[in-house]
Design a protein around this motif. Structure first.
Motif, short mmCIF file in Angstrom:
data_model
loop_
_atom_site.label_atom_id
_atom_site.label_comp_id
_atom_site.label_asym_id
_atom_site.label_seq_id
_atom_site.Cartn_x
_atom_site.Cartn_y
_atom_site.Cartn_z
N ILE A 145 -14.21 53.47 133.32
CA ILE A 145 -14.18 52.76 132.05
C ILE A 145 -12.77 52.79 131.46
N LYS A 146 -12.11 53.92 131.53
CA LYS A 146 -10.73 53.99 131.03
C LYS A 146 -9.81 53.10 131.86
N SER A 187 -18.33 57.72 123.32
CA SER A 187 -16.88 57.58 123.49
C SER A 187 -16.54 56.48 124.49
N ASP A 188 -17.35 56.33 125.55
CA ASP A 188 -17.11 55.27 126.53
C ASP A 188 -17.40 53.90 125.93
N ILE A 189 -18.46 53.81 125.13
CA ILE A 189 -18.78 52.54 124.48
C ILE A 189 -17.67 52.15 123.51
N GLN A 190 -17.16 53.11 122.76
CA GLN A 190 -16.07 52.85 121.83
C GLN A 190 -14.80 52.42 122.55
N GLU A 191 -14.53 53.02 123.70
CA GLU A 191 -13.34 52.67 124.48
C GLU A 191 -13.36 51.19 124.87
N PRO A 199 -22.15 47.71 117.15
CA PRO A 199 -21.82 48.67 118.19
C PRO A 199 -21.01 49.84 117.65
N PRO A 200 -21.07 50.99 118.29
CA PRO A 200 -20.24 52.12 117.87
C PRO A 200 -18.77 51.81 118.05
N ILE A 201 -17.99 51.97 116.99
CA ILE A 201 -16.55 51.80 117.05
C ILE A 201 -15.90 52.98 116.35
#
Length: 329
Positions: A109-110, A160-164, A294-296
């Motif tokens: 993801i990164k 954290s991955d969703i936010q990324e 969405p989570p941000i």
């Protein structure tokens, strides 16, 4: 191949086997030798210098303790040619997806988020216009595709991955004319965009539809049952109750589990549609009718924004037509 599982796609070949004892190591080495002998016999020489070997360990704590024992490294080496042996790697790229030995998708993801940021920076530097129509066309065709390749496989569950991933779309849409001072959640409505999280769930549901209607292979053996009042439902596989917490987390985030759960969370009138284009349009219309928060980074939404959570929310449950199927977030 007598003891291992072999899979091929184009010019890529994978050989897999569960290793529980020294005999399994010998069996895997024997199968590797068989593959190389077959390739030479059929004049299809393999690039032995490109071979990669990864070991997925279910109990990493015990593995770390075993790694300190003498000669244990010899059990994790395989020979593919004279003087050319394979040792485990922590990460490798398989058909464009970065796979880790701990089955975490965070490195992948990164990696794709960084590539998408670089592509977005290039687009913004080449094109001077900030017109919504042109900017969205460029974003959808050149940036967003980098963030969604094979996403049903690596669909993240970590916030954290969703936010990324969402940070890429958030930053790009802020550069569109008239959108800078508008909150990201409101910006999605103004631009008629789905969050990347919502789009990934849409792709998963679409793939489930293809499995149900035999438009694609059912490699993971997803099972469906038909109910008169609820339509076509997918069976969620049960987890072993003796599994560790880490393995249960992997189980919950796998396509075999999240796919049936998302499919079952759809309204009845959608899961009985047989025409693909009609199903896609009706599914998109339904998902756009749901709140998309969405989570941000810097904001705490009321839930994880998953379809499973909105199905449980009292304010949006009426969109399901009064059905009473509840699924955990």
């Amino acid at each position: 191949i007598n003891d291992s599982i072999i899979r091929c796609f184009a010019d890529d070949t994978r050989v897999c086997k569960s290793i529980t004892c020294e005999n399994d190591v010998s069996a895997l080495q024997s199968d590797l030798n068989s593959v190389m002998q077959w390739s030479e016999h059929n004049n299809m020489a393999l690039h032995k210098d490109k071979f990669e070997y990864m070991c997925h360990r279910l109990n990493r704590k015990n593995t770390l303790e075993l790694a300190e024992l003498p000669f244990i490294a010899e059990l994790h080496q395989y020979s593919v040619a004279e003087g050319n042996s394979l040792t485990p790697v922590g990460q490798l790229r398989d058909l464009g997806v970065l796979v880790s030995d701990d089955l975490s998708w965070t490195p992948h993801i990164k990696s794709i988020a960084n590539k998408a940021r670089q592509k977005a920076a290039w687009v913004l530097s080449i094109f001077q216009t900030r017109s919504p129509v042109i900017m969205l066309t460029l974003y959808k065709s050149m940036v967003r595709c980098l963030l969604e390749y094979c996403c049903p496989l690596w669909h993240p569950s970590k916030i954290s991955d969703i936010q990324e991933l969402e940070s890429v779309q958030k930053a790009f849409t802020a550069r569109i004319s008239g959108m800078c001072d508008i909150h990201y959640w409101d910006r999605l409505q103004r631009l008629s965009l789905m969050s990347l999280q919502r789009r990934r769930e849409r792709f998963i549901i679409l793939h489930m539809w293809k499995i149900l209607n035999t438009r694609t292979s059912n490699d993971i053996n997803v099972q469906f049952v038909s109910r008169p009042r609820l339509g076509n439902l997918a069976i969620v596989p049960s987890a072993c109750r003796f599994s560790s917490v880490a393995n249960r987390s992997l189980y919950e985030s796998s396509f075999s589990v999240i796919g049936p759960k998302l499919w079952n969370a759809m309204p009845y009138h959608l899961n009985i549609i047989r025409d693909q284009e009609l199903f896609k349009s009706q599914l998109t219309r339904f998902l756009l009718s749901l709140p998309d928060t969405p989570p941000i980074r810097g904001n705490s939404p009321k839930n994880t924004n998953s379809l499973l959570c909105w199905r449980k929310d009292r304010e949006t449950s009426t969109l399901w037509g009064g059905q009473t199927r509840w699924w955990p977030c």
